[in-house]
Design an enzyme around this catalytic site. Structure first.
Site, PDB file in Angstrom:
ATOM      1  N   GLU A 231       0.581   1.114   0.457  1.00  0.00           N
ATOM      2  CA  GLU A 231      -0.755   1.716   0.304  1.00  0.00           C
ATOM      3  C   GLU A 231      -1.743   0.636   0.694  1.00  0.00           C
ATOM      4  O   GLU A 231      -1.956  -0.328  -0.048  1.00  0.00           O
ATOM      5  CB  GLU A 231      -0.960   2.191  -1.143  1.00  0.00           C
ATOM      6  CG  GLU A 231      -2.161   3.106  -1.313  1.00  0.00           C
ATOM      7  CD  GLU A 231      -3.452   2.339  -1.497  1.00  0.00           C
ATOM      8  OE1 GLU A 231      -4.197   2.212  -0.491  1.00  0.00           O
ATOM      9  OE2 GLU A 231      -3.728   1.873  -2.596  1.00  0.00           O
ATOM     10  N   CYS A 265      -9.979   0.796  -2.284  1.00  0.00           N
ATOM     11  CA  CYS A 265      -9.434   1.143  -0.968  1.00  0.00           C
ATOM     12  C   CYS A 265      -9.883   2.526  -0.524  1.00  0.00           C
ATOM     13  O   CYS A 265     -10.105   2.766   0.657  1.00  0.00           O
ATOM     14  CB  CYS A 265      -7.912   1.048  -0.984  1.00  0.00           C
ATOM     15  SG  CYS A 265      -7.135   1.974  -2.315  1.00  0.00           S
TER      16      CYS A 265
END
Length: 458
Positions: A231, A265
């Site tokens: 990720e 993020c």
């Protein structure tokens, strides 16, 4: 480097110093986790669930302590830290509730005569988890909860600046009754980490971090034939279309850019605004960003705390300066205040174009890039003009139109419509392109590191 020293980014004060482990000590922790796995795997999913429920209870009981620790280590707002603890507790509870059904054996048929088949999801062993600092509890928890339910053990290498949070998480899991060796936290350097990936007891590797870190870890793991879930970063685009409700768009754009001090993020980073509503959106957006109160993250009235470290501050500062040197225009912010602490103000950049960090890269801080689009079609093109593909957003009053764009055209793993949020236990989390691969949450994470085993009966 033989020690790790954590510092408060709001004050510069030293919090704690920890000795790095030798490779031999790290391997012994890994071997202990493997031994604990051999016992843990014998439990049914239903028997594992109460351990997770108890961890959730213990985390909630320590909310204030954990939130304060995370704020001291990373500068996140204290109230955001409290919310993070609650999200972690909810993840453990969701996993405990749904895991037994998600991972239950499945009856199938095979052959011409429809003979009985069984698909079973069996644990693999030790999962090596490499996690960043921006959510010191949530990042390791989303790996830990899923893999404990699947029957795996977990070894965590946390970001150095939140070492205390990682160690405290392990202590609280043990306090909740989790077998002591099943979850390990190791303090090692990058070279030792690479060698650990190759150890035969490591059966899978998961990393949350930059795309550069993902390339490195993914390469090391692939050479050792270890499955990975990555990720990685993103520069998520939020489109403001011609029929957008400007008040809604501005509200969630400010929230989406500043959540967790802009160090998320999946936060809103590029704002792609159709020409028809460009000026009205930008005027209102800049007005609200200018009014943001920056200061001590322990203060309930503060809306923006410091960046996580001096290094992070210098990175964001350089990205903005480089973008401005290449033609970006500062509409607000863009200059750090005098004084102590890694504080960077809420900043809006306009006239952002390819070749600038504000267009091409991820700015992990409270900096918004505004990009003008000719129309809605052009906005969709610009949104997808990125090497990343984690999340994104659409502001549009025609919900059916927004849904079609999100489903059929937005090249990301997640899309928010007329809203902003980071993660939900019941929805998959992950991206495409340079934002990585694999999924967490929503039941999907529980099946990333299992042996999906086919059993053929006559």
């Amino acid at each position: 480097m033989s020690t790790i020293t954590t510092r408060n980014p709001a004050t510069g004060e030293t919090i704690e110093t920890y000795p790095l482990m030798s490779e031999q000590e790290a391997v012994s922790r890994l071997e202990a986790a493997h031994a604990a796995f051999l016992d843990w795997r014998r439990l049914s999913h239903a028997e594992r669930a109460p351990y997770l429920t108890k961890i959730a209870e213990v985390l909630r009981a320590h909310t204030d302590e954990l939130a304060e620790l995370m704020t001291r280590e990373t500068g996140k707002l204290l109230r955001d830290g409290k919310l993070e603890v609650e999200i972690c507790a909810a993840i453990f509870e969701y996993t405990a509730q749904h895991g037994p059904d998600v991972l239950a054996d499945e009856e199938r048929t095979h052959g011409r005569n429809g003979s009985r088949g069984v698909v079973t999801y069996q644990p693999l062993g030790v999962i090596y988890s490499i996690q960043p600092w921006n959510f010191p509890l949530y990042q390791p928890v989303r790996v830990l909860a899923a893999n404990l339910m699947a029957g795996n053990a977990c070894v965590l290498k946390h970001a150095t600046i939140c070492t205390g949070s990682g160690l405290r998480l392990r202590e609280l899991c043990i306090e909740a009754g989790l077998p002591e060796d099943l979850f390990q936290v190791i303090l090692i350097d990058h070279d030792t980490s690479d060698r650990l990936i190759e150890h035969p007891h490591v059966r899978g590797v998961t990393l949350t971090g930059s795309d550069g870190a993902g390339r490195h870890v993914g390469s090391v793991a692939s050479k050792a034939l270890k499955k990975t879930v990555l990720e990685l970063g993103s520069n998520d685009a939020y489109m403001v279309l011609e029929d957008a409700d400007i008040e809604t768009a501005v509200k969630y754009s400010v929230m989406g850019r500043l959540y967790n001090n802009g160090e998320t993020c999946v936060s809103a980073k590029r704002f792609i605004v159709a020409d028809k509503v460009h000026d009205s959106f930008v005027a209102a957006f800049v007005e609200q960003m200018k009014a943001i109160r920056m200061g001590d993250p322990m203060d309930d009235d503060v809306q923006l705390g410091p960046l996580s470290s001096d290094d992070q501050f210098e990175t964001v500062k350089e990205q903005v300066e480089t973008s401005v040197a290449k033609g970006a225009k500062v509409l607000c912010g863009g200059a750090a205040p005098e004084g102590t602490g890694a504080y960077y103000p809420a900043t809006v950049l306009a006239e952002v174009a390819p070749g600038m960090p504000a267009y091409d890269d991820e700015i992990f801080g409270p900096v918004a890039s505004v990009i003008r689009a000719k129309d809605d079609e052009d906005a969709m093109r610009l949104a997808n003009d990125s090497r990343y593909g984690l999340g994104g957003g659409i502001f549009c009053t025609d919900e059916d139109h927004a849904l079609k764009l999100a489903r059929d055209h937005f090249d990301t793993g997640m899309v928010r419509i007329n809203s902003f949020g980071a993660a939900d236990p019941n929805m998959p989390f992950g991206g495409v392109k340079d934002s990585g691969y694999g999924r967490e949450h929503g039941g999907f994470g529980m099946k990333e590191f299992v042996n999906t085993k086919a059993i053929f009966l006559p």
